[in-house]
Design a protein around this motif. Structure first.
Motif, short mmCIF file in Angstrom:
data_model
loop_
_atom_site.label_atom_id
_atom_site.label_comp_id
_atom_site.label_asym_id
_atom_site.label_seq_id
_atom_site.Cartn_x
_atom_site.Cartn_y
_atom_site.Cartn_z
N ALA A 193 -1.55 -2.68 11.18
CA ALA A 193 -2.79 -1.85 11.55
C ALA A 193 -2.41 -0.63 10.13
N HIS A 194 -1.47 -0.52 9.64
CA HIS A 194 -1.34 0.54 8.89
C HIS A 194 -1.37 0.47 7.23
N ARG A 195 -1.02 -0.90 6.93
CA ARG A 195 -0.78 -1.25 5.53
C ARG A 195 -2.19 -1.21 4.69
N PRO A 196 -3.18 -1.88 5.43
CA PRO A 196 -4.43 -1.79 4.67
C PRO A 196 -5.17 -0.60 4.18
N ARG A 197 -4.60 0.60 5.31
CA ARG A 197 -5.09 1.83 4.97
C ARG A 197 -4.42 2.59 3.68
N TRP A 198 -3.30 2.01 3.40
CA TRP A 198 -2.52 2.58 2.50
C TRP A 198 -2.31 1.54 1.16
N PRO A 199 -3.32 1.23 0.62
CA PRO A 199 -3.01 0.22 -0.57
C PRO A 199 -2.44 0.65 -1.95
N GLY A 200 -2.34 2.08 -1.84
CA GLY A 200 -1.51 2.54 -3.10
C GLY A 200 -0.08 2.46 -3.14
N LEU A 201 0.47 2.30 -1.83
CA LEU A 201 1.85 2.02 -1.69
C LEU A 201 2.27 0.77 -1.99
N ARG A 202 3.42 0.57 -2.59
CA ARG A 202 4.11 -0.60 -3.00
C ARG A 202 5.10 -1.15 -1.55
N TRP A 203 4.49 -2.00 -0.79
CA TRP A 203 5.17 -2.15 0.39
C TRP A 203 6.37 -3.29 0.07
N LEU A 204 7.22 -2.96 0.45
CA LEU A 204 8.62 -3.72 0.33
C LEU A 204 8.40 -5.10 1.14
N GLU A 205 8.93 -6.24 0.70
CA GLU A 205 8.80 -7.54 1.35
C GLU A 205 9.93 -7.52 2.61
N PRO A 206 9.39 -8.04 3.79
CA PRO A 206 10.31 -8.07 5.00
C PRO A 206 11.56 -8.59 4.54
N PHE B 223 16.54 -6.79 -10.62
CA PHE B 223 15.42 -6.19 -10.93
C PHE B 223 14.58 -7.17 -11.56
N GLY B 224 13.30 -7.16 -10.99
CA GLY B 224 12.15 -8.01 -11.68
C GLY B 224 11.23 -8.69 -10.95
N GLY B 225 11.38 -8.54 -9.58
CA GLY B 225 10.49 -9.11 -8.71
C GLY B 225 10.81 -8.94 -7.08
N GLY B 226 10.16 -8.45 -6.25
CA GLY B 226 10.33 -8.51 -4.71
C GLY B 226 9.64 -7.34 -4.06
N THR B 227 8.52 -6.89 -4.46
CA THR B 227 7.73 -5.94 -3.76
C THR B 227 6.52 -6.42 -3.87
N THR B 228 5.59 -6.25 -3.04
CA THR B 228 4.03 -6.64 -2.99
C THR B 228 3.41 -5.77 -4.09
N GLY B 229 2.73 -6.22 -4.99
CA GLY B 229 2.29 -5.45 -6.04
C GLY B 229 3.13 -5.38 -7.23
N GLY B 230 4.06 -6.20 -7.15
CA GLY B 230 4.76 -6.24 -8.59
C GLY B 230 6.10 -5.61 -8.50
N GLY B 231 6.94 -5.72 -9.30
CA GLY B 231 8.20 -4.93 -9.99
C GLY B 231 9.24 -4.99 -8.54
N GLY B 232 10.12 -3.88 -8.54
CA GLY B 232 11.23 -3.98 -7.45
C GLY B 232 12.50 -4.82 -7.82
N ALA B 233 13.01 -5.03 -6.63
CA ALA B 233 14.41 -5.75 -6.83
C ALA B 233 14.34 -7.09 -5.82
N ARG B 234 15.23 -7.98 -6.21
CA ARG B 234 15.47 -9.16 -5.47
C ARG B 234 16.73 -9.15 -4.75
N TYR B 235 17.22 -9.45 -3.64
CA TYR B 235 18.28 -8.82 -3.02
C TYR B 235 18.93 -10.46 -2.68
N GLU B 236 20.31 -10.47 -2.74
CA GLU B 236 21.06 -11.65 -2.41
C GLU B 236 22.41 -11.33 -1.86
N THR B 237 22.51 -11.92 -0.72
CA THR B 237 23.83 -11.63 0.03
C THR B 237 24.94 -12.48 -0.80
N VAL B 238 26.09 -11.56 -1.10
CA VAL B 238 27.07 -12.34 -1.94
C VAL B 238 28.05 -12.60 -1.02
#
Length: 196
Positions: free
Chosen positions: A23-36, A167-182
């Motif tokens: 319910a909150h995400r659509p009201r804040w489109p200017g935020l870069r929401w992190l992927e779950p 770095f290079g992809g991982g958040t909705t809206g582009g940018g951010g980081a991709r994480y991988e468990t080593v």
């Protein structure tokens, strides 16, 4: 490689949080929401770690994990860094065994430093899970207030993960980081009497 040590919430906890944010995400489109899939609790940020340090780092993290029992935690409330009025990060906090979590973070950070990895200017540990980022200072006071009543189900954190960030992809809206468990290590110590 760029590394940090963290805890990963299990899928049911992520699903519960996704539902609570719906319910909150659509009201804040200017935020870069992190992927779950990238949600995590950082115990210690290590930064760039040379390959030669990895064997000692792995040994220190494995040792730290054996000294701590699994932690019962929950996601709860809302906040922002550095403040709700001029936020760069919107987050949810952690409840449950916060003292045990702080001890684990301290030992993991100390072990990383002894191995030649990690930050010598370590900041005070503030347990949280980042949900969204802001490109510029943003007043998210209304969002913090609206989401402040969130209280998630308890879950058991049973492993410590060494995580690589690219770095290079991982958040909705582009940018951010991709994480991988080593690598991951189970928390295997017995809980003190009277605790579960």
């Amino acid at each position: 490689m760029r590394l940090f040590v963290g805890l990963l919430p299990p899928p049911p906890v992520r699903d519960e949080l996704i539902l609570a944010l719906e319910a909150h995400r659509p009201r804040w489109p200017g935020l870069r929401w992190l992927e779950p899939a990238s949600w995590h609790v950082t115990l210690s940020f290590l930064g760039e770690v040379p390959d030669r340090v990895l064997p000692e780092l792995r040994a220190r993290l494995a040792d730290a994990a054996t000294r701590h029992p699994p932690l019962t935690l929950s996601l709860t409330g809302a906040g922002a860094f550095p403040s709700a009025g001029r936020a760069r990060v919107f987050l949810t906090g952690l409840g449950g065994d916060r003292p045990g979590l702080a001890r684990l973070a301290d030992q993991v950070g100390a072990g990383a430093l002894e191995a030649g990895a990690g930050q010598t200017d370590r900041r005070r540990f503030t347990p949280h899970l980042s949900l969204a980022r802001c490109r510029a200072d943003t007043d998210v006071s209304a969002l913090v207030e609206a989401f402040g009543a969130f209280s998630g189900a308890a879950w058991e954190a049973g492993t410590v993960d060494l995580i690589r960030s690219d770095f290079g992809g991982g958040t909705t809206g582009g940018g951010g980081a991709r994480y991988e468990t080593v690598e991951e290590w189970p928390l295997t110590a017995r809980a003190p009497r009277g605790q579960s």
